[in-house]
Scaffold this active site. Structure first.
Site, PDB file in Angstrom:
ATOM      1  N   HIS A  62      26.682  35.572 -31.172  1.00 24.60           N
ATOM      2  CA  HIS A  62      27.625  36.690 -31.118  1.00 24.60           C
ATOM      3  C   HIS A  62      27.204  37.743 -30.080  1.00 24.60           C
ATOM      4  CE1 HIS A  62      29.419  34.992 -34.708  1.00 24.60           C
ATOM      5  NE2 HIS A  62      28.321  35.155 -35.408  1.00 24.60           N
TER       6      HIS A  62
HETATM    7  O1  RIB Z   1      29.413  39.596 -36.879  1.00 23.85           O
HETATM    8  C1  RIB Z   1      28.325  39.439 -36.008  1.00 23.85           C
HETATM    9  C2  RIB Z   1      27.652  40.749 -35.761  1.00 23.85           C
HETATM   10  O2  RIB Z   1      27.132  41.243 -36.989  1.00 23.85           O
HETATM   11  C3  RIB Z   1      26.433  40.628 -34.829  1.00 23.85           C
HETATM   12  O3  RIB Z   1      26.275  41.828 -34.125  1.00 23.85           O
HETATM   13  C4  RIB Z   1      25.300  40.431 -35.783  1.00 23.85           C
HETATM   14  O4  RIB Z   1      24.056  40.913 -35.258  1.00 23.85           O
HETATM   15  C5  RIB Z   1      25.712  41.299 -36.929  1.00 23.85           C
HETATM   16  O5  RIB Z   1      25.301  42.623 -36.622  1.00 23.85           O
END
Ligand code: RIB
Ligand code: CA
Length: 302
Positions: free
Chosen positions: A239
């Site tokens: 992500h």
């Molecule tokens: O949904 C993914 C996000 O949420 C990313 O930034 C992960 O690190 C969590 O913070």
């Protein structure tokens, strides 16, 4: 003629995928990192701030300031994801302790930086809940309007959520902050699960990292911890690295402008997006995932 490095602040809640993103930013040479501001998110502010310092110490970059930010969301009670990131936020991966203590008051530090630097010369790469940025916009609007670009990982448009059917973690953790940033009129690109779930680390890709630079190998260890904490999957979505990849190569992504509103109720769908309602927001909806993963591996030194 060397390509000018993008001057950035990384706002983050490390966090395993945050760590891969930060290691890429440090190793790739593509970014001039003015500082790392931390926010409570995956874990509490003490854990996320310590981890930012640990990653910098590992990379020998104790010269980059870590500035502690919001310890809780604007209005909601805090939620955490220690089940994924481990109690230490780093999946118990071996990392040194921070080389220097953090500074405090990330929002004031950000405002000072933006007022000091050339207007629109600094980008903010946001990897966690948007609490710090919402406070910057609310308390220091003149400074906020000098930001060059905000790239923020968060939300789910057509994709199912990862915190219930429609909500994504960063926007669920502080939906009010996300709503403030949608309406702020600042140059912001949102990188939702619709894109980040397409940029996936496989075991083979991780083996390439293990054979690469020390930073690449450490990123591989971090992703292995991510595999372990989310039992037996074929691949893991990267992500937060997508934020850095967009900042480095926006041409690898396709951006759409859409109206977005957000659920700010305190229920199971907090943080869910309502496309077609609210302010106009630029959202990356497609990515050349193969090229993005190649850039990520090369930038890590593998
Ligand atoms: O949904 C993914 C996000 O949420 C990313 O930034 C992960 O690190 C969590 O913070
Ligand atoms: Ca994060």
């Amino acid at each position: 003629m060397p390509v000018a490095r993008l001057k950035v602040v990384i706002d983050t809640d490390p966090g395993l995928d945050d760590a891969v993103a930060i290691l890429f930013a440090l190793q790739s040479g593509l970014f001039d990192i003015a500082g790392i501001t931390t926010v409570a998110g995956n874990l509490g502010i003490g854990v996320t701030t310590r981890n930012a310092g640990r990653l910098l110490a590992f990379a020998g970059r104790g010269d980059i300031p870590v500035v502690e930010g919001a310890e809780r969301p604007l209005f909601r009670s805090a939620i955490q994801t220690a089940d994924i990131h481990g109690g230490d936020g780093m999946g118990w991966v071996d990392l040194p302790e921070p080389a220097v203590p953090p500074d405090v008051d990330a929002v004031a530090w950000l405002a000072d930086l933006l007022m000091r630097e050339e207007p629109h010369s600094v980008a903010i790469l946001a990897l966690g809940p948007l609490t710090n940025l919402a406070k910057l916009q609310t308390d220091h609007p003149d400074a906020a309007h000098r930001v060059g670009l905000i790239v923020a990982m968060g939300g789910a448009v057509n994709e199912p959520g990862n915190m219930g059917p429609r909500a994504e973690f960063n926007f669920q953790a502080d939906p009010h902050a996300a709503g403030i940033m949608f309406a702020a009129g600042l140059p912001m690109i949102v990188i939702p699960l619709d894109v980040t779930r397409k940029v996936r680390a496989t075991r083979d890709w991780c083996a390439r990292l293990a054979a690469g630079s020390p930073v690449a190998a450490k990123a591989g260890e971090v992703i292995e911890a991510y595999f372990q904490s989310t039992q037996g999957r074929e691949s893991r979505p990267l992500h937060d690295p997508c934020v850095m990849l967009f900042a480095a190569r926006p041409d690898l992504f396709a951006v759409e402008t859409m109206r977005l509103a957000i659920d700010t109720e305190d229920g199971p769908d907090a943080g869910a997006l309502f496309p077609g309602e609210g302010a106009e927001v630029a959202v990356a909806m497609r990515v050349n995932a193969e090229a993005a993963l190649e850039l990520l591996a090369k930038g890590l030194g593998a």
